[in-house]
Design a protein around this motif. Structure first.
Motif, PDB file in Angstrom:
ATOM      1  N   MET A   1      35.687  38.929  11.792  1.00 25.57           N
ATOM      2  CA  MET A   1      36.530  38.835  10.613  1.00 25.57           C
ATOM      3  C   MET A   1      36.359  40.113   9.810  1.00 25.57           C
ATOM      4  SD  MET A   1      36.056  34.979   9.298  1.00 25.57           S
ATOM      5  CE  MET A   1      35.504  33.788  10.477  1.00 25.57           C
ATOM      6  N   GLN A   2      37.462  40.669   9.404  1.00 20.50           N
ATOM      7  CA  GLN A   2      37.398  41.938   8.709  1.00 20.50           C
ATOM      8  C   GLN A   2      37.067  41.777   7.237  1.00 20.50           C
ATOM      9  OE1 GLN A   2      40.940  44.093   9.607  1.00 20.50           O
ATOM     10  NE2 GLN A   2      40.499  44.149  11.784  1.00 20.50           N
ATOM     11  N   GLU A   3      37.569  40.760   6.607  1.00 20.02           N
ATOM     12  CA  GLU A   3      37.241  40.517   5.205  1.00 20.02           C
ATOM     13  C   GLU A   3      35.856  39.883   5.116  1.00 20.02           C
ATOM     14  OE1 GLU A   3      40.364  38.727   2.688  1.00 20.02           O
ATOM     15  OE2 GLU A   3      41.448  38.569   4.574  1.00 20.02           O
ATOM     16  N   ASP A   4      35.295  39.907   3.916  1.00 23.52           N
ATOM     17  CA  ASP A   4      34.002  39.243   3.804  1.00 23.52           C
ATOM     18  C   ASP A   4      34.190  37.728   3.928  1.00 23.52           C
ATOM     19  OD1 ASP A   4      33.854  37.783   1.179  1.00 23.52           O
ATOM     20  OD2 ASP A   4      34.216  39.764   0.353  1.00 23.52           O
ATOM     21  N   TRP A   5      33.133  37.064   4.341  1.00 21.73           N
ATOM     22  CA  TRP A   5      33.165  35.656   4.692  1.00 21.73           C
ATOM     23  C   TRP A   5      33.673  34.786   3.546  1.00 21.73           C
ATOM     24  CZ3 TRP A   5      31.018  30.899   3.634  1.00 21.73           C
ATOM     25  CH2 TRP A   5      31.046  29.970   4.662  1.00 21.73           C
ATOM     26  N   GLN A   6      33.214  35.054   2.344  1.00 19.78           N
ATOM     27  CA  GLN A   6      33.596  34.238   1.184  1.00 19.78           C
ATOM     28  C   GLN A   6      35.092  34.366   0.899  1.00 19.78           C
ATOM     29  OE1 GLN A   6      31.547  32.030  -0.142  1.00 19.78           O
ATOM     30  NE2 GLN A   6      33.095  31.308  -1.543  1.00 19.78           N
TER      31      GLN A   6
ATOM     32  N   LYS B   1      40.590  27.742   2.617  1.00 22.23           N
ATOM     33  CA  LYS B   1      40.632  26.560   1.754  1.00 22.23           C
ATOM     34  C   LYS B   1      41.979  26.453   1.044  1.00 22.23           C
ATOM     35  CE  LYS B   1      37.863  24.024  -1.582  1.00 22.23           C
ATOM     36  NZ  LYS B   1      36.624  24.016  -2.371  1.00 22.23           N
ATOM     37  N   SER B   2      42.544  27.583   0.648  1.00 27.35           N
ATOM     38  CA  SER B   2      43.847  27.547  -0.021  1.00 27.35           C
ATOM     39  C   SER B   2      44.950  27.089   0.933  1.00 27.35           C
ATOM     40  CB  SER B   2      44.191  28.914  -0.625  1.00 27.35           C
ATOM     41  OG  SER B   2      44.560  29.830   0.380  1.00 27.35           O
TER      42      SER B   2
ATOM     43  N   ASP C   1      32.725  26.734  11.785  1.00 31.85           N
ATOM     44  CA  ASP C   1      31.593  26.689  10.846  1.00 31.85           C
ATOM     45  C   ASP C   1      32.093  26.683   9.405  1.00 31.85           C
ATOM     46  OD1 ASP C   1      29.825  26.714  12.968  1.00 31.85           O
ATOM     47  OD2 ASP C   1      29.435  28.879  12.827  1.00 31.85           O
ATOM     48  N   MET C   2      33.088  27.516   9.133  1.00 28.83           N
ATOM     49  CA  MET C   2      33.658  27.597   7.789  1.00 28.83           C
ATOM     50  C   MET C   2      34.334  26.280   7.413  1.00 28.83           C
ATOM     51  SD  MET C   2      36.341  30.461   6.473  1.00 28.83           S
ATOM     52  CE  MET C   2      35.261  31.758   7.026  1.00 28.83           C
TER      53      MET C   2
ATOM     54  N   LEU D   1      32.491  19.770   3.632  1.00 30.74           N
ATOM     55  CA  LEU D   1      31.411  19.299   2.757  1.00 30.74           C
ATOM     56  C   LEU D   1      31.769  19.490   1.288  1.00 30.74           C
ATOM     57  CD1 LEU D   1      28.279  20.644   4.682  1.00 30.74           C
ATOM     58  CD2 LEU D   1      29.009  18.247   4.440  1.00 30.74           C
ATOM     59  N   ASP D   2      32.340  20.651   0.957  1.00 31.90           N
ATOM     60  CA  ASP D   2      32.751  20.925  -0.430  1.00 31.90           C
ATOM     61  C   ASP D   2      33.810  19.930  -0.895  1.00 31.90           C
ATOM     62  OD1 ASP D   2      31.084  23.161  -0.374  1.00 31.90           O
ATOM     63  OD2 ASP D   2      32.735  24.609  -0.192  1.00 31.90           O
ATOM     64  N   LEU D   3      34.826  19.727  -0.064  1.00 32.04           N
ATOM     65  CA  LEU D   3      35.910  18.813  -0.437  1.00 32.04           C
ATOM     66  C   LEU D   3      35.405  17.378  -0.556  1.00 32.04           C
ATOM     67  CD1 LEU D   3      38.808  20.208   1.790  1.00 32.04           C
ATOM     68  CD2 LEU D   3      38.630  20.342  -0.710  1.00 32.04           C
ATOM     69  N   ASP D   4      34.554  16.967   0.377  1.00 31.61           N
ATOM     70  CA  ASP D   4      34.004  15.611   0.317  1.00 31.61           C
ATOM     71  C   ASP D   4      33.186  15.404  -0.957  1.00 31.61           C
ATOM     72  OD1 ASP D   4      35.152  14.955   2.763  1.00 31.61           O
ATOM     73  OD2 ASP D   4      33.303  15.233   3.908  1.00 31.61           O
ATOM     74  N   ALA D   5      32.402  16.408  -1.336  1.00 31.94           N
ATOM     75  CA  ALA D   5      31.587  16.310  -2.557  1.00 31.94           C
ATOM     76  C   ALA D   5      32.483  16.233  -3.795  1.00 31.94           C
ATOM     77  CB  ALA D   5      30.639  17.497  -2.666  1.00 31.94           C
ATOM     78  N   ASP D   6      33.523  17.046  -3.830  1.00 30.53           N
ATOM     79  CA  ASP D   6      34.449  17.019  -4.974  1.00 30.53           C
ATOM     80  C   ASP D   6      35.178  15.686  -5.058  1.00 30.53           C
ATOM     81  OD1 ASP D   6      33.705  19.617  -5.591  1.00 30.53           O
ATOM     82  OD2 ASP D   6      35.481  20.526  -4.667  1.00 30.53           O
ATOM     83  N   GLU D   7      35.589  15.162  -3.898  1.00 31.67           N
ATOM     84  CA  GLU D   7      36.284  13.877  -3.881  1.00 31.67           C
ATOM     85  C   GLU D   7      35.350  12.764  -4.334  1.00 31.67           C
ATOM     86  OE1 GLU D   7      37.455  10.026  -2.648  1.00 31.67           O
ATOM     87  OE2 GLU D   7      35.789  11.073  -1.688  1.00 31.67           O
TER      88      GLU D   7
END
Length: 110
Positions: free
Chosen positions: A1-6, A13-14, A46-47, A53-59
């Motif tokens: 991936m050329q861009e940084d991971w974040q 995610k968007s 992996d991403m 996990l993030d979405l499940d926690a927010d939900e």
């Protein structure tokens, strides 16, 4: 991936967190985007695991909010769909990661 991971994670995610609530995520458009971005499947999976996990926690946090306003109820519904969409995408790409030749058999999902 050329861009940084974040940065890539935010973009992925968007693509998952769309405003339309439909039963099945528009996988074809996502798959085309992944191909156009030259994203490798293993890091993408992996991403997607982390995004799930993030979405499940927010939900879960929204689910435990007491006295929800109408806008919070809508947001909770959206998060439920986003969790579903992410799980659909993850299942598709995990299947491809396990067996790259199954991509053709899974084309009906696109």
């Amino acid at each position: 991936m050329q861009e940084d991971w974040q940065a890539v994670k935010v973009r992925v995610k968007s693509k998952i967190c769309i405003i339309r609530m439909i039963p099945n995520y528009p996988m074809g458009a996502f798959a085309e985007w992944v191909t156009a971005q030259n994203l490798e499947i293993a890091p993408l999976v992996d991403m997607l695991d982390i995004i799930q996990l993030d979405l499940d926690a927010d939900e879960a946090a929204l689910r435990h909010t007491k006295n929800k306003t109408p806008s919070q109820l809508r947001l909770h519904a959206l998060y439920g769909y986003w969790c579903l969409y992410c799980s659909q995408i993850r299942a598709y790409y995990k299947a491809i990661l396990r067996d790259p030749h199954c991509k053709r058999r899974l084309s009906f999902l696109l």
